[in-house]
Design a protein around this motif. Sequence first.
Motif, PDB file in Angstrom:
ATOM      1  N   SER A 132       0.832  -1.201   0.000  1.00  0.00           N
ATOM      2  CA  SER A 132       0.000   0.000   0.000  1.00  0.00           C
ATOM      3  C   SER A 132       0.866   1.250   0.000  1.00  0.00           C
ATOM      4  CB  SER A 132      -0.909   0.025   1.232  1.00  0.00           C
ATOM      5  OG  SER A 132      -0.125   0.102   2.416  1.00  0.00           O
ATOM      6  N   ARG A 185      -0.901   7.928   2.462  1.00  0.00           N
ATOM      7  CA  ARG A 185      -0.938   9.336   2.102  1.00  0.00           C
ATOM      8  C   ARG A 185      -0.970  10.187   3.360  1.00  0.00           C
ATOM      9  NH1 ARG A 185      -4.970  11.529  -1.758  1.00  0.00           N
ATOM     10  NH2 ARG A 185      -3.317  13.084  -1.915  1.00  0.00           N
ATOM     11  N   LEU A 194      -7.679  13.494  -6.519  1.00  0.00           N
ATOM     12  CA  LEU A 194      -7.832  13.137  -5.118  1.00  0.00           C
ATOM     13  C   LEU A 194      -7.639  14.370  -4.262  1.00  0.00           C
ATOM     14  CD1 LEU A 194      -5.663   9.909  -5.116  1.00  0.00           C
ATOM     15  CD2 LEU A 194      -8.141  10.002  -5.032  1.00  0.00           C
ATOM     16  N   THR A 211      -4.123   8.550   5.192  1.00  0.00           N
ATOM     17  CA  THR A 211      -5.041   7.587   4.617  1.00  0.00           C
ATOM     18  C   THR A 211      -4.236   6.526   3.889  1.00  0.00           C
ATOM     19  OG1 THR A 211      -5.278   8.893   2.595  1.00  0.00           O
ATOM     20  CG2 THR A 211      -6.872   9.290   4.348  1.00  0.00           C
ATOM     21  N   ARG A 212      -4.703   5.306   3.932  1.00  0.00           N
ATOM     22  CA  ARG A 212      -4.007   4.175   3.327  1.00  0.00           C
ATOM     23  C   ARG A 212      -4.641   3.844   1.982  1.00  0.00           C
ATOM     24  NH1 ARG A 212      -1.075   0.194   5.971  1.00  0.00           N
ATOM     25  NH2 ARG A 212      -0.641   1.898   7.426  1.00  0.00           N
ATOM     26  N   SER A 213      -3.820   3.765   0.956  1.00  0.00           N
ATOM     27  CA  SER A 213      -4.268   3.368  -0.371  1.00  0.00           C
ATOM     28  C   SER A 213      -3.709   1.979  -0.667  1.00  0.00           C
ATOM     29  CB  SER A 213      -3.787   4.378  -1.419  1.00  0.00           C
ATOM     30  OG  SER A 213      -4.140   3.961  -2.722  1.00  0.00           O
ATOM     31  N   THR A 214      -4.562   0.992  -0.647  1.00  0.00           N
ATOM     32  CA  THR A 214      -4.135  -0.398  -0.854  1.00  0.00           C
ATOM     33  C   THR A 214      -3.879  -0.666  -2.334  1.00  0.00           C
ATOM     34  OG1 THR A 214      -5.422  -1.111   1.064  1.00  0.00           O
ATOM     35  CG2 THR A 214      -4.762  -2.815  -0.509  1.00  0.00           C
ATOM     36  N   ASP A 230     -10.028   3.772  -7.868  1.00  0.00           N
ATOM     37  CA  ASP A 230      -9.385   3.763  -6.550  1.00  0.00           C
ATOM     38  C   ASP A 230      -7.896   3.445  -6.622  1.00  0.00           C
ATOM     39  OD1 ASP A 230      -9.798   1.141  -7.379  1.00  0.00           O
ATOM     40  OD2 ASP A 230     -10.178   0.382  -5.360  1.00  0.00           O
ATOM     41  N   ASP A 231      -7.338   3.295  -7.809  1.00  0.00           N
ATOM     42  CA  ASP A 231      -5.904   3.053  -7.950  1.00  0.00           C
ATOM     43  C   ASP A 231      -5.160   4.388  -7.937  1.00  0.00           C
ATOM     44  OD1 ASP A 231      -6.105   0.240  -8.197  1.00  0.00           O
ATOM     45  OD2 ASP A 231      -6.656   0.450 -10.316  1.00  0.00           O
ATOM     46  N   LEU A 232      -4.157   4.498  -7.074  1.00  0.00           N
ATOM     47  CA  LEU A 232      -3.439   5.759  -6.885  1.00  0.00           C
ATOM     48  C   LEU A 232      -2.302   5.867  -7.892  1.00  0.00           C
ATOM     49  CD1 LEU A 232      -3.163   8.302  -5.127  1.00  0.00           C
ATOM     50  CD2 LEU A 232      -1.637   6.998  -3.636  1.00  0.00           C
TER      51      LEU A 232
END
Length: 376
Positions: free
Chosen positions: A25, A28, A50, A59-62, A302-304
């Motif tokens: 992950s 952020r 975003l 915040t965590r982006s998996t 939802d992909d960063l």
Amino acid sequence: MRLNSFDEWSPLREVVVGSARNYTSHERELSFDFFFHDNIVRSEWYYPRLSATGGSTATRSTIKQRYVDELNEDVEGIADTLRSLSITVLRPMDLPADVAAVRTLAWEAAVVPPLNIRDNTLIVGDEIIETPPMIRSRYFETQLLKPVYERYFSAGARWTVMPRPLMTDASFDPSYVNSTVGGPTEQIAHPQPSHYDVGYEMLFDGAQCLRLGRDIVVNVATANHAKACDWLERHLAGRFRIHRIFRLSDSHIDSMVLALRPGTLLVRSPEVADLLPEPLRKWDFIVPPVPEANGFPQYDADDLILTSKYIDLNVLSVSPDTVLVNEACPELIRTLEAHRFTVVPVRHRHRRLFGGGFHCFTLDTVRDGGPEDYLD
């Protein structure tokens, strides 16, 4: 072999290739958003839009496991390709699966593996310089490269660590970020005060440097970079010459300009020349076509996305006439071949999700070149 790396193009003999093991992950928080500010908040075809975070908020982006699996396949493919060219490949230790976070006096952050290893180390001739990280999650990344550094130190290399930052919110100079607020970018929100605040600190990556023999071109966009550049000038005085350029990019320059051989630069656009030192403006510029959207994988909302559409300019030269290039970039390949380079196509699918190309993923430790003068 003994550590010897002065430039970006001399015949490559030994190189470190990063590791993506146990990448799960992105977290952020303020340091992450400062670093990727130019990319993660733009609303173009290659970016999701975003809201920026800041201060103590995180915040965590998996990252989806299939992307991680394919990244690991591609990294191993890069290593195998380099070995096939008779180049010795060294690797960092993998990030253990049970290491989820690191903590200092001032903060706690999630950890990412040592993948973009160009960032936190600068090789100058026979010296390893560990640079002060700009992202908290990467604070201890060079610890995973200790076996490699010990190997070269035992063979006679110098080994230096630049001053380590406390990295409180107040450590970060917001001037570059604030200068781009308005239009497609957003302000970093709410830095929080800390007992450990000492003002702007050295925050700096090796990928802000273009190495040209005795000359090192350094991109400076913030007070953090300027202070680190002051340190470099004093430390390397008498051995290397530092040439500052200002705000060529937010930090890294290896998707803006790369030296492919003496007299030849690969650049994002002709306008890059306006910010380079005068001697470099006389070099030949290779400007490839603007990348097309269909050259990149399509991702979910939802992909960063971490990199610009120019990430594939992040090539790796293995000699003055041979370059590793992403096989997904036929226009770039044809452009380089037209300039009489031998192109070695290599697969790298998810460069937008993991923040780097071939130059980022590698650290060249032994090349044939020496301390020549290229900017006289």
